[in-house]
Design an enzyme around this catalytic site. Structure first.
Site, PDB file in Angstrom:
ATOM      1  N   PRO A 146       0.748  -1.229   0.000  1.00 17.91           N
ATOM      2  CA  PRO A 146       0.000   0.000   0.000  1.00 17.91           C
ATOM      3  C   PRO A 146       0.791   1.299   0.000  1.00 17.91           C
ATOM      4  CG  PRO A 146      -0.094  -1.111   2.145  1.00 17.91           C
ATOM      5  CD  PRO A 146       1.030  -1.646   1.364  1.00 17.91           C
ATOM      6  N   GLU A 147       0.992   1.866  -1.156  1.00 14.48           N
ATOM      7  CA  GLU A 147       1.231   3.303  -1.228  1.00 14.48           C
ATOM      8  C   GLU A 147      -0.012   3.857  -1.906  1.00 14.48           C
ATOM      9  OE1 GLU A 147       5.135   4.780  -2.441  1.00 14.48           O
ATOM     10  OE2 GLU A 147       6.015   2.878  -1.877  1.00 14.48           O
TER      11      GLU A 147
END
Length: 276
Positions: free
Chosen positions: A2-3
């Site tokens: 998760p970015e």
DNA sequence: CGGTAGACCTGACCGC
DNA sequence: TGCGGTCAGGTCTACC
């Protein structure tokens, strides 16, 4: 994984599968993640229709019909798995499945997070402030993010470019991968102090940040399946990375060896020739 | 106030 | 096969 691009991809998936449907029940299998998941969540969310999905930097906000919200952050290892439940294929609970959201259309949303750095919180209808949301900076795609705005924020900041771009209170959404990628495209050496950035560099940086994220979102769109049938590895945009994880490999522009360094305990990758 | 280590966790991988 | 060390997409909190 998760970015911002991964979170955006998750949100798009949720918008398609969950919006307009009602939450039948929420089951907390493990409430002790980074912050305790509020025990009121199951009661508060049950029977609520999901009216919208919003991404705020790396946060996923699930809007409910009564104006309550469910706030999710994926941390380092969090995922949201989308399972189409049928009587013949009920979802089999796996290790690190901490929260299940059962929807009225048979869809089962699972918050899965091995390292438990993620966040699941409930924001009640009247609540206007939130400890985590209130301190985050500009979204990279916000029109407010301009070279002038950046220069102002960078002025007299005695930190490296790598570290200031990792600071979510300035720009909210970049992470360890895309900071290296954005600085490479902007031709800025990661150890440069923020206060030394020129107007021309700031201008290129703004476009570089948006271009990197946009490219990743476009690539992430095709990896939507990963969230339905997760295989646990980096997505397709891994192939598109120009410097990240390419220590000692050739720069795609000048063929100089990409260099790895450590800043604030995290890996940074850059081209010593192209970035100054 | 600005800036920086340490903390929180599990799992994968590598060399011995 | 096992063991210890290192590394991983984040960011809050405590401390100078």
């Amino acid at each position: 994984m998760p970015e911002l691009p991964e979170v955006e991809t998750v949100c798009r998936g949720l918008s398609q599968t969950a919006v307009g449907h009602t939450i039948d029940s929420v089951i907390l299998h493990r409430a002790t993640i980074r912050f305790p998941i509020p025990t009121v969540l199951p009661l508060a969310a049950a029977g609520q229709k999901i009216t919208g999905i919003e991404r705020i930097s790396k946060y996923i906000v699930m809007h409910l019909a009564d104006d309550g919200r469910i706030l999710i952050h994926l941390g380092m290892s969090g995922r949201i798995l989308i399972h189409e439940d049928t009587p013949k294929t009920p979802y089999e609970l796996k290790k690190h499945d901490h929260v299940e959201f059962l929807l009225d259309n048979g869809t089962c949303l699972i918050f899965h997070d091995p390292r438990r750095f993620g966040v699941v919180d409930y924001i009640s209808p009247g609540q206007t402030t939130h400890k985590l949301l209130d301190r985050i900076g500009l979204d990279p795609f916000s029109a407010k993010l301009t070279a002038a705005w950046l220069l102002n924020r960078f002025a007299k900041r005695n930190v490296s470019m790598k570290n200031i771009l990792m600071d979510q209170q300035v720009i909210a959404g970049l992470g360890n991968i895309y900071v290296s990628e954005a600085l490479y495209r902007a031709k800025i050496w990661p150890e440069r102090l923020a206060s030394t950035v020129t107007p021309a560099e700031a201008k290129l940086l703004v476009t570089s940040i948006r271009a990197v994220l946009k490219d990743a979102i476009n690539a992430g769109g095709s990896s939507l399946r990963d969230y339905v049938h997760p295989d646990g590895k980096l997505g397709y945009f891994q192939q598109k990375l120009r410097v990240y994880n390419r220590d000692n490999e050739d720069c795609k522009i000048c063929h100089t060896k990409i260099q790895r360094m450590v800043q604030a305990g995290r890996s940074t990758y850059a081209c010593p020739h192209c970035q100054v």
